[in-house]
Design a protein around this motif. Structure first.
Motif, PDB file in Angstrom:
ATOM      1  N   SER A  30       0.807  -1.221   0.000  1.00  0.00           N
ATOM      2  CA  SER A  30       0.000   0.000   0.000  1.00  0.00           C
ATOM      3  C   SER A  30       0.843   1.275   0.000  1.00  0.00           C
ATOM      4  CB  SER A  30      -0.936   0.018   1.204  1.00  0.00           C
ATOM      5  OG  SER A  30      -0.196  -0.035   2.404  1.00  0.00           O
ATOM      6  N   GLY A  31       2.139   1.145   0.180  1.00  0.00           N
ATOM      7  CA  GLY A  31       3.014   2.309   0.167  1.00  0.00           C
ATOM      8  C   GLY A  31       3.604   2.623  -1.198  1.00  0.00           C
ATOM      9  N   TYR A  32       3.372   1.751  -2.152  1.00  0.00           N
ATOM     10  CA  TYR A  32       4.021   1.850  -3.454  1.00  0.00           C
ATOM     11  C   TYR A  32       3.043   2.231  -4.543  1.00  0.00           C
ATOM     12  CZ  TYR A  32       8.352  -0.317  -1.842  1.00  0.00           C
ATOM     13  OH  TYR A  32       9.541  -0.583  -1.212  1.00  0.00           O
ATOM     14  N   ALA A  33       3.493   3.114  -5.445  1.00  0.00           N
ATOM     15  CA  ALA A  33       2.787   3.268  -6.707  1.00  0.00           C
ATOM     16  C   ALA A  33       3.035   2.011  -7.540  1.00  0.00           C
ATOM     17  CB  ALA A  33       3.295   4.492  -7.457  1.00  0.00           C
ATOM     18  N   MET A  34       2.063   1.669  -8.361  1.00  0.00           N
ATOM     19  CA  MET A  34       2.188   0.471  -9.190  1.00  0.00           C
ATOM     20  C   MET A  34       2.024   0.838 -10.663  1.00  0.00           C
ATOM     21  SD  MET A  34       2.839  -1.934  -7.072  1.00  0.00           S
ATOM     22  CE  MET A  34       2.719  -3.310  -8.226  1.00  0.00           C
ATOM     23  N   ASN A  35       2.787   0.164 -11.483  1.00  0.00           N
ATOM     24  CA  ASN A  35       2.772   0.444 -12.916  1.00  0.00           C
ATOM     25  C   ASN A  35       2.731  -0.847 -13.718  1.00  0.00           C
ATOM     26  OD1 ASN A  35       3.459   3.413 -12.649  1.00  0.00           O
ATOM     27  ND2 ASN A  35       5.275   2.508 -11.704  1.00  0.00           N
ATOM     28  N   TRP A  36       2.219  -0.726 -14.911  1.00  0.00           N
ATOM     29  CA  TRP A  36       2.342  -1.785 -15.912  1.00  0.00           C
ATOM     30  C   TRP A  36       3.180  -1.236 -17.065  1.00  0.00           C
ATOM     31  CZ3 TRP A  36       0.990  -6.780 -15.467  1.00  0.00           C
ATOM     32  CH2 TRP A  36       0.047  -7.127 -14.491  1.00  0.00           C
ATOM     33  N   ALA A  49       0.594   2.018 -18.008  1.00  0.00           N
ATOM     34  CA  ALA A  49      -0.365   2.608 -17.069  1.00  0.00           C
ATOM     35  C   ALA A  49       0.242   2.633 -15.682  1.00  0.00           C
ATOM     36  CB  ALA A  49      -1.664   1.813 -17.054  1.00  0.00           C
ATOM     37  N   GLY A  50      -0.185   3.608 -14.888  1.00  0.00           N
ATOM     38  CA  GLY A  50       0.287   3.711 -13.523  1.00  0.00           C
ATOM     39  C   GLY A  50      -0.830   4.103 -12.587  1.00  0.00           C
ATOM     40  N   ILE A  51      -0.661   3.782 -11.304  1.00  0.00           N
ATOM     41  CA  ILE A  51      -1.674   4.106 -10.298  1.00  0.00           C
ATOM     42  C   ILE A  51      -0.956   4.438  -8.998  1.00  0.00           C
ATOM     43  CG2 ILE A  51      -1.997   1.678  -9.624  1.00  0.00           C
ATOM     44  CD1 ILE A  51      -5.023   2.359  -9.280  1.00  0.00           C
ATOM     45  N   THR A  52      -1.418   5.475  -8.308  1.00  0.00           N
ATOM     46  CA  THR A  52      -0.785   5.868  -7.058  1.00  0.00           C
ATOM     47  C   THR A  52      -1.066   4.846  -5.966  1.00  0.00           C
ATOM     48  OG1 THR A  52      -2.725   7.238  -6.567  1.00  0.00           O
ATOM     49  CG2 THR A  52      -0.826   8.327  -7.593  1.00  0.00           C
ATOM     50  N   ASN A  53      -0.376   4.995  -4.835  1.00  0.00           N
ATOM     51  CA  ASN A  53      -0.475   3.973  -3.792  1.00  0.00           C
ATOM     52  C   ASN A  53      -1.885   3.833  -3.238  1.00  0.00           C
ATOM     53  OD1 ASN A  53      -0.052   6.576  -2.567  1.00  0.00           O
ATOM     54  ND2 ASN A  53       0.319   5.558  -0.637  1.00  0.00           N
ATOM     55  N   THR A  54      -2.649   4.932  -3.215  1.00  0.00           N
ATOM     56  CA  THR A  54      -4.024   4.850  -2.721  1.00  0.00           C
ATOM     57  C   THR A  54      -5.018   4.529  -3.822  1.00  0.00           C
ATOM     58  OG1 THR A  54      -4.372   7.206  -3.098  1.00  0.00           O
ATOM     59  CG2 THR A  54      -3.520   6.554  -0.926  1.00  0.00           C
ATOM     60  N   GLY A  55      -4.567   4.554  -5.043  1.00  0.00           N
ATOM     61  CA  GLY A  55      -5.467   4.328  -6.173  1.00  0.00           C
ATOM     62  C   GLY A  55      -6.205   5.556  -6.641  1.00  0.00           C
ATOM     63  N   GLY A  56      -5.880   6.701  -6.048  1.00  0.00           N
ATOM     64  CA  GLY A  56      -6.632   7.905  -6.359  1.00  0.00           C
ATOM     65  C   GLY A  56      -6.308   8.537  -7.700  1.00  0.00           C
ATOM     66  N   ILE A  57      -5.131   8.269  -8.205  1.00  0.00           N
ATOM     67  CA  ILE A  57      -4.718   8.876  -9.470  1.00  0.00           C
ATOM     68  C   ILE A  57      -4.169   7.789 -10.389  1.00  0.00           C
ATOM     69  CG2 ILE A  57      -3.177  10.530 -10.597  1.00  0.00           C
ATOM     70  CD1 ILE A  57      -3.165  12.135  -8.002  1.00  0.00           C
ATOM     71  N   CYS A  96       4.794  -6.018 -14.370  1.00  0.00           N
ATOM     72  CA  CYS A  96       4.299  -5.302 -13.212  1.00  0.00           C
ATOM     73  C   CYS A  96       5.491  -4.643 -12.517  1.00  0.00           C
ATOM     74  CB  CYS A  96       3.614  -6.311 -12.289  1.00  0.00           C
ATOM     75  SG  CYS A  96       2.952  -5.660 -10.759  1.00  0.00           S
ATOM     76  N   ASN A  97       5.299  -3.407 -12.074  1.00  0.00           N
ATOM     77  CA  ASN A  97       6.384  -2.652 -11.440  1.00  0.00           C
ATOM     78  C   ASN A  97       5.854  -1.947 -10.204  1.00  0.00           C
ATOM     79  OD1 ASN A  97       7.440   0.520 -11.538  1.00  0.00           O
ATOM     80  ND2 ASN A  97       9.082  -1.000 -11.518  1.00  0.00           N
ATOM     81  N   ALA A  98       6.612  -2.017  -9.116  1.00  0.00           N
ATOM     82  CA  ALA A  98       6.300  -1.288  -7.886  1.00  0.00           C
ATOM     83  C   ALA A  98       7.352  -0.202  -7.702  1.00  0.00           C
ATOM     84  CB  ALA A  98       6.298  -2.230  -6.697  1.00  0.00           C
ATOM     85  N   LYS A  99       6.909   1.016  -7.412  1.00  0.00           N
ATOM     86  CA  LYS A  99       7.824   2.136  -7.357  1.00  0.00           C
ATOM     87  C   LYS A  99       7.580   2.974  -6.114  1.00  0.00           C
ATOM     88  CE  LYS A  99      11.106   4.544  -9.322  1.00  0.00           C
ATOM     89  NZ  LYS A  99      10.834   5.764 -10.001  1.00  0.00           N
ATOM     90  N   LEU A 100       8.707   3.260  -5.401  1.00  0.00           N
ATOM     91  CA  LEU A 100       8.658   4.169  -4.258  1.00  0.00           C
ATOM     92  C   LEU A 100       9.977   4.927  -4.226  1.00  0.00           C
ATOM     93  CD1 LEU A 100       7.411   5.329  -1.674  1.00  0.00           C
ATOM     94  CD2 LEU A 100       8.350   3.372  -0.431  1.00  0.00           C
ATOM     95  N   LEU A 101       9.934   6.193  -4.531  1.00  0.00           N
ATOM     96  CA  LEU A 101      11.142   7.031  -4.606  1.00  0.00           C
ATOM     97  C   LEU A 101      12.149   6.355  -5.536  1.00  0.00           C
ATOM     98  CD1 LEU A 101      11.385   8.129  -0.875  1.00  0.00           C
ATOM     99  CD2 LEU A 101      10.398   9.376  -2.803  1.00  0.00           C
ATOM    100  N   TYR A 102      13.311   5.949  -5.000  1.00  0.00           N
ATOM    101  CA  TYR A 102      14.359   5.355  -5.833  1.00  0.00           C
ATOM    102  C   TYR A 102      14.263   3.829  -5.888  1.00  0.00           C
ATOM    103  CZ  TYR A 102      16.278   4.727  -1.191  1.00  0.00           C
ATOM    104  OH  TYR A 102      16.433   4.386   0.115  1.00  0.00           O
ATOM    105  N   ILE A 103      13.275   3.275  -5.207  1.00  0.00           N
ATOM    106  CA  ILE A 103      13.118   1.819  -5.156  1.00  0.00           C
ATOM    107  C   ILE A 103      12.173   1.374  -6.273  1.00  0.00           C
ATOM    108  CG2 ILE A 103      12.358  -0.145  -3.794  1.00  0.00           C
ATOM    109  CD1 ILE A 103      12.896   1.583  -1.295  1.00  0.00           C
ATOM    110  N   SER A 104      12.604   0.382  -7.042  1.00  0.00           N
ATOM    111  CA  SER A 104      11.797  -0.126  -8.144  1.00  0.00           C
ATOM    112  C   SER A 104      11.904  -1.645  -8.170  1.00  0.00           C
ATOM    113  CB  SER A 104      12.288   0.465  -9.465  1.00  0.00           C
ATOM    114  OG  SER A 104      11.416   0.135 -10.541  1.00  0.00           O
TER     115      SER A 104
END
Length: 116
Positions: A30-36, A49-57, A96-104
């Motif tokens: 839940s702390g990570y943005a997710m991308n395809w 496509a990408g989605i923020t950690n809360t799914g709001g954007i 599938c990709n998980a992204k948080l700051l410099y972590i991927s």
């Protein structure tokens, strides 16, 4: 152990639909943005496509806007990509990709082939 496991790829005819899923484990999803992302043979990997950690954007590549929908379920540690009106140019390996700051973090990918 961090894992992203994609599923749902396959062979589909033009105009068809597929739903890709990505199951995450080993980190605070839940702390990570997710991308395809996708990569076609001989081409560079591109963001689909990408989605923020809360799914709001959410955001989409111009080539898939109106046809693809990204969503996530933080309670299940899952992210999805609904793909409609598929075209041959959508063919490729989808990651599938998980992204948080410099972590991927990356999954191994699932193959999507759109062909008649």
């Amino acid at each position: 152990q961090v894992q992203l496991v994609e599923s749902g790829g396959g062979l589909v005819q033009p105009g068809g639909s597929l739903r890709l899923s990505c199951r995450a484990s080993g980190f605070t999803f839940s702390g990570y943005a997710m991308n395809w992302y996708r990569q076609a043979p001989g081409k560079e990997r591109e963001l689909v496509a990408g989605i923020t950690n809360t799914g709001g954007i959410t955001n989409y590549a111009d080539s898939v806007k109106g046809r693809f929908t990204i969503s996530r379920d933080n309670a299940k540690n899952m992210v999805y990509l609904q793909m409609n009106s598929l075209k041959p140019e959508d063919t490729g390996m989808y990651y599938c990709n998980a992204k948080l700051l410099y972590i991927s973090k990356w999954g191994q990918g699932t193959q999507v082939t759109v062909s008649s």
